[in-house]
Write a protein that holds these residues in place. Structure first.
Motif, PDB file in Angstrom:
ATOM      1  N   PHE A 197       0.851  -1.199   0.000  1.00 43.26           N
ATOM      2  CA  PHE A 197       0.000   0.000   0.000  1.00 43.26           C
ATOM      3  C   PHE A 197       0.889   1.252   0.000  1.00 43.26           C
ATOM      4  O   PHE A 197       1.929   1.271   0.642  1.00 43.26           O
ATOM      5  CB  PHE A 197      -0.895   0.035   1.236  1.00 43.26           C
ATOM      6  N   ILE A 198       0.445   2.240  -0.725  1.00 44.09           N
ATOM      7  CA  ILE A 198       1.171   3.516  -0.735  1.00 44.09           C
ATOM      8  C   ILE A 198       0.235   4.611  -0.267  1.00 44.09           C
ATOM      9  O   ILE A 198      -0.913   4.685  -0.722  1.00 44.09           O
ATOM     10  CB  ILE A 198       1.666   3.851  -2.144  1.00 44.09           C
ATOM     11  N   LEU A 199       0.706   5.445   0.643  1.00 41.89           N
ATOM     12  CA  LEU A 199      -0.171   6.503   1.154  1.00 41.89           C
ATOM     13  C   LEU A 199      -0.611   7.430   0.026  1.00 41.89           C
ATOM     14  O   LEU A 199       0.050   7.493  -1.015  1.00 41.89           O
ATOM     15  CB  LEU A 199       0.532   7.296   2.272  1.00 41.89           C
ATOM     16  N   PRO A 200      -1.731   8.138   0.203  1.00 43.97           N
ATOM     17  CA  PRO A 200      -2.185   9.047  -0.861  1.00 43.97           C
ATOM     18  C   PRO A 200      -1.139  10.131  -1.118  1.00 43.97           C
ATOM     19  O   PRO A 200      -0.657  10.754  -0.182  1.00 43.97           O
ATOM     20  CB  PRO A 200      -3.460   9.678  -0.282  1.00 43.97           C
ATOM     21  N   ILE A 201      -0.772  10.311  -2.381  1.00 45.18           N
ATOM     22  CA  ILE A 201       0.176  11.370  -2.746  1.00 45.18           C
ATOM     23  C   ILE A 201      -0.487  12.274  -3.773  1.00 45.18           C
ATOM     24  O   ILE A 201      -0.952  11.811  -4.807  1.00 45.18           O
ATOM     25  CB  ILE A 201       1.468  10.790  -3.369  1.00 45.18           C
ATOM     26  N   GLU A 202      -0.536  13.535  -3.456  1.00 44.11           N
ATOM     27  CA  GLU A 202      -1.160  14.476  -4.375  1.00 44.11           C
ATOM     28  C   GLU A 202      -0.179  14.880  -5.477  1.00 44.11           C
ATOM     29  O   GLU A 202       0.998  15.115  -5.192  1.00 44.11           O
ATOM     30  CB  GLU A 202      -1.577  15.722  -3.598  1.00 44.11           C
ATOM     31  N   GLU A 203      -0.661  14.951  -6.720  1.00 45.44           N
ATOM     32  CA  GLU A 203       0.254  15.312  -7.805  1.00 45.44           C
ATOM     33  C   GLU A 203       0.610  16.793  -7.767  1.00 45.44           C
ATOM     34  O   GLU A 203      -0.235  17.655  -7.569  1.00 45.44           O
ATOM     35  CB  GLU A 203      -0.372  14.968  -9.158  1.00 45.44           C
ATOM     36  N   THR A 204       1.902  17.060  -7.925  1.00 46.99           N
ATOM     37  CA  THR A 204       2.380  18.444  -8.002  1.00 46.99           C
ATOM     38  C   THR A 204       3.237  18.561  -9.273  1.00 46.99           C
ATOM     39  O   THR A 204       3.468  17.574  -9.952  1.00 46.99           O
ATOM     40  CB  THR A 204       3.277  18.788  -6.788  1.00 46.99           C
ATOM     41  N   LYS A 205       3.731  19.765  -9.534  1.00 43.51           N
ATOM     42  CA  LYS A 205       4.610  19.942 -10.693  1.00 43.51           C
ATOM     43  C   LYS A 205       5.880  19.119 -10.548  1.00 43.51           C
ATOM     44  O   LYS A 205       6.441  18.629 -11.511  1.00 43.51           O
ATOM     45  CB  LYS A 205       5.005  21.425 -10.820  1.00 43.51           C
ATOM     46  N   GLU A 206       6.335  18.990  -9.307  1.00 44.25           N
ATOM     47  CA  GLU A 206       7.629  18.356  -9.067  1.00 44.25           C
ATOM     48  C   GLU A 206       7.571  16.833  -9.071  1.00 44.25           C
ATOM     49  O   GLU A 206       8.557  16.179  -9.397  1.00 44.25           O
ATOM     50  CB  GLU A 206       8.219  18.811  -7.725  1.00 44.25           C
ATOM     51  N   ASN A 207       6.410  16.261  -8.654  1.00 45.29           N
ATOM     52  CA  ASN A 207       6.416  14.802  -8.477  1.00 45.29           C
ATOM     53  C   ASN A 207       5.775  14.023  -9.635  1.00 45.29           C
ATOM     54  O   ASN A 207       5.439  12.859  -9.480  1.00 45.29           O
ATOM     55  CB  ASN A 207       5.779  14.417  -7.134  1.00 45.29           C
ATOM     56  N   LYS A 208       5.641  14.648 -10.787  1.00 44.72           N
ATOM     57  CA  LYS A 208       5.061  14.008 -11.969  1.00 44.72           C
ATOM     58  C   LYS A 208       5.728  12.680 -12.318  1.00 44.72           C
ATOM     59  O   LYS A 208       5.073  11.696 -12.648  1.00 44.72           O
ATOM     60  CB  LYS A 208       5.248  14.933 -13.177  1.00 44.72           C
ATOM     61  N   ALA A 209       7.070  12.687 -12.306  1.00 49.16           N
ATOM     62  CA  ALA A 209       7.809  11.479 -12.708  1.00 49.16           C
ATOM     63  C   ALA A 209       7.555  10.351 -11.709  1.00 49.16           C
ATOM     64  O   ALA A 209       7.310   9.207 -12.080  1.00 49.16           O
ATOM     65  CB  ALA A 209       9.303  11.772 -12.804  1.00 49.16           C
ATOM     66  N   LEU A 210       7.578  10.701 -10.430  1.00 45.45           N
ATOM     67  CA  LEU A 210       7.345   9.705  -9.372  1.00 45.45           C
ATOM     68  C   LEU A 210       5.969   9.059  -9.536  1.00 45.45           C
ATOM     69  O   LEU A 210       5.833   7.828  -9.521  1.00 45.45           O
ATOM     70  CB  LEU A 210       7.443  10.400  -8.015  1.00 45.45           C
ATOM     71  N   LEU A 211       4.942   9.896  -9.716  1.00 47.39           N
ATOM     72  CA  LEU A 211       3.580   9.350  -9.853  1.00 47.39           C
ATOM     73  C   LEU A 211       3.419   8.591 -11.163  1.00 47.39           C
ATOM     74  O   LEU A 211       2.708   7.594 -11.230  1.00 47.39           O
ATOM     75  CB  LEU A 211       2.545  10.464  -9.727  1.00 47.39           C
ATOM     76  N   ASN A 212       4.093   9.041 -12.199  1.00 50.51           N
ATOM     77  CA  ASN A 212       4.071   8.310 -13.475  1.00 50.51           C
ATOM     78  C   ASN A 212       4.596   6.884 -13.274  1.00 50.51           C
ATOM     79  O   ASN A 212       3.984   5.912 -13.726  1.00 50.51           O
ATOM     80  CB  ASN A 212       4.931   9.067 -14.494  1.00 50.51           C
ATOM     81  N   ARG A 213       5.711   6.733 -12.562  1.00 49.87           N
ATOM     82  CA  ARG A 213       6.275   5.390 -12.340  1.00 49.87           C
ATOM     83  C   ARG A 213       5.369   4.564 -11.437  1.00 49.87           C
ATOM     84  O   ARG A 213       5.193   3.369 -11.653  1.00 49.87           O
ATOM     85  CB  ARG A 213       7.673   5.470 -11.729  1.00 49.87           C
ATOM     86  N   LEU A 214       4.791   5.193 -10.420  1.00 45.91           N
ATOM     87  CA  LEU A 214       3.887   4.445  -9.528  1.00 45.91           C
ATOM     88  C   LEU A 214       2.666   3.968 -10.300  1.00 45.91           C
ATOM     89  O   LEU A 214       2.255   2.820 -10.176  1.00 45.91           O
ATOM     90  CB  LEU A 214       3.457   5.322  -8.349  1.00 45.91           C
ATOM     91  N   ASN A 215       2.117   4.838 -11.123  1.00 42.73           N
ATOM     92  CA  ASN A 215       0.934   4.436 -11.894  1.00 42.73           C
ATOM     93  C   ASN A 215       1.264   3.335 -12.899  1.00 42.73           C
ATOM     94  O   ASN A 215       0.468   2.433 -13.122  1.00 42.73           O
ATOM     95  CB  ASN A 215       0.318   5.642 -12.605  1.00 42.73           C
ATOM     96  N   LYS A 216       2.436   3.404 -13.503  1.00 40.58           N
ATOM     97  CA  LYS A 216       2.860   2.355 -14.421  1.00 40.58           C
ATOM     98  C   LYS A 216       3.012   1.028 -13.681  1.00 40.58           C
ATOM     99  O   LYS A 216       2.707  -0.036 -14.218  1.00 40.58           O
ATOM    100  CB  LYS A 216       4.204   2.713 -15.059  1.00 40.58           C
TER     101      LYS A 216
END
Ligand code: TXA
Ligand code: MG
Length: 343
Positions: A319-338
């Motif tokens: 499980f990963i805690l909720p992370i809100e998308e920001t300008k800076e964390n796009k790459a991180l969320l992209n990899r998590l979603n993939k």
């Protein structure tokens, strides 16, 4: 196959190592090398057979093209066309570094057709990692190099990850430090305008706009319609995945904690260090992405290592805690979603 492990920085005779690596590349051998983003699996980009072996060792689909890594601009001039002010500005600002440019390939540039998987564009990158630069400089080869993982697994950010995936399948692993950045380079398609970010990375859209001006670049999603495929073929595959089921939790943190209290499976939980006192009573394996959500660089650096550590622990779900998308964390969320999306 016996894989040779070489630690260049600890070695007394670097010259000897570089001349050995030069011979190895000429012979078409596969050599895993560190870079500032993730470890790469490199081979001589001009050698068909060597490039084929890269796809084989990784189990990578052959329609997914590779990035060519180089040391100095004169090498770039011989393989691609880039007579454009915007491209020159990007180069001046971000190379050497975690940026890959997709450019129009020169005819008969000598680069193996297997590198580009039949496209007439070529992805190129000048890495900044010191060991990578030394190897490129001393061996004077252009290196085709995808990430040095088994296809579909998280990219390797430590020597141990490369060893785990590829020991016995490749000729050499260069042992070095943990990758500084930890996520793959930003891939920018420069064959169209506005430019397109085909894969987000540490260099953000805002960083690029800072150099080229607003409106100069778009994300791939912004130009995608239902019938088009991603620009970077690699982005269509499920990726970066651990063995366990990964759950990006969208409800509140409190709700997540109450779910985790009830878990009877072997469960992993990714959160921030600042939550420690709220999670340390839980009967799950907790790992910290970073101190808090503002520490994006730290999160990027740790993500793949954490996913691989959970694989070692053989947890069944993460499980990963909720992370809100920001300008800076796009790459991180992209990899998590993939990592969570099923093919
Ligand atoms: O940071 C990085 O880029 C690392 C290090 C080793 O340099 N390399 C890396 O390579 O991540 P790889 O092969 O795992 O990812 C390359 C991405 C893939 O998504 C691929 O589809 C895309 O770049 N790509 C390569 N050549 C392309 C081209 N000509 N047109 C469009 N996309 C391309
Ligand atoms: Mg990869």
């Amino acid at each position: 196959m016996e894989t040779e492990i070489i630690n260049i920085s600890k070695s007394e005779n670097k010259e000897e190592i570089y001349s050995k690596l030069t011979t190895y590349y000429k012979e078409g051998k596969l050599i895993a090398i560190p870079t500032e983003t993730v470890y790469g699996l490199s081979a001589n980009a001009m050698n068909d057979e060597a490039v084929s072996k890269i796809y084989e060792a990784k189990g990578r689909p052959s329609d997914n093209p590779l990035i060519v890594h180089f040391y100095e601009m004169s090498q770039l001039d011989s393989i691609v066309n880039y007579n454009d002010e915007n491209i020159k500005k990007l180069i001046n600002n971000f190379w050497p570094g975690p940026m890959t440019l997709i450019l129009n390939a020169k005819d008969n540039n000598g680069v193996s057709k297997k590198v580009t998987a039949g496209l007439n564009t070529l992805a190129v990158r000048m890495p900044s990692n010191i060991t990578a630069r030394e190897i490129l400089k001393e061996t004077e080869v252009l290196l085709a190099a995808p990430s040095a993982n088994t296809s579909g697994k998280p990219s390797p950010t430590k020597f141990e990850h490369v060893y785990h995936d590829l020991n016995g399948k490749i000729d050499v692993i260069i042992e070095d430090e943990q990758s500084d950045i930890g996520l793959e380079s930003t891939v920018i398609d420069c064959t169209r305008y506005p430019l397109v970010i085909a894969r987000p990375g540490e260099i953000t859209k805002e960083d690029i706009e800072g150099v080229l001006g607003e409106g100069s670049v778009k994300y791939n999603e912004e130009i995608l319609t239902k019938n088009t495929t991603p620009i970077a073929p690699g982005m269509k595959y499920r990726h970066y995945s651990p063995e366990a089921d990964l759950v990006l939790f969208n409800d509140s943190f409190e709700k997540l904690i109450s779910i985790l209290k009830e878990r009877d499976k072997k469960t992993g939980f990714i959160t921030y260090k600042e939550m420690e006192s709220e999670v340390d009573f839980l009967n799950v394996s907790v790992k910290y992405l970073a101190d808090n959500e503002k520490s994006v660089e730290q999160s990027n650096k740790n993500l793949y290592n954490i996913l691989r550590e959970f694989d070692e622990e053989e947890v069944e779900e993460i499980f990963i805690l909720p992370i809100e998308e920001t300008k800076e964390n796009k790459a991180l969320l992209n990899r998590l979603n993939k990592a969570i999306s099923k093919k």
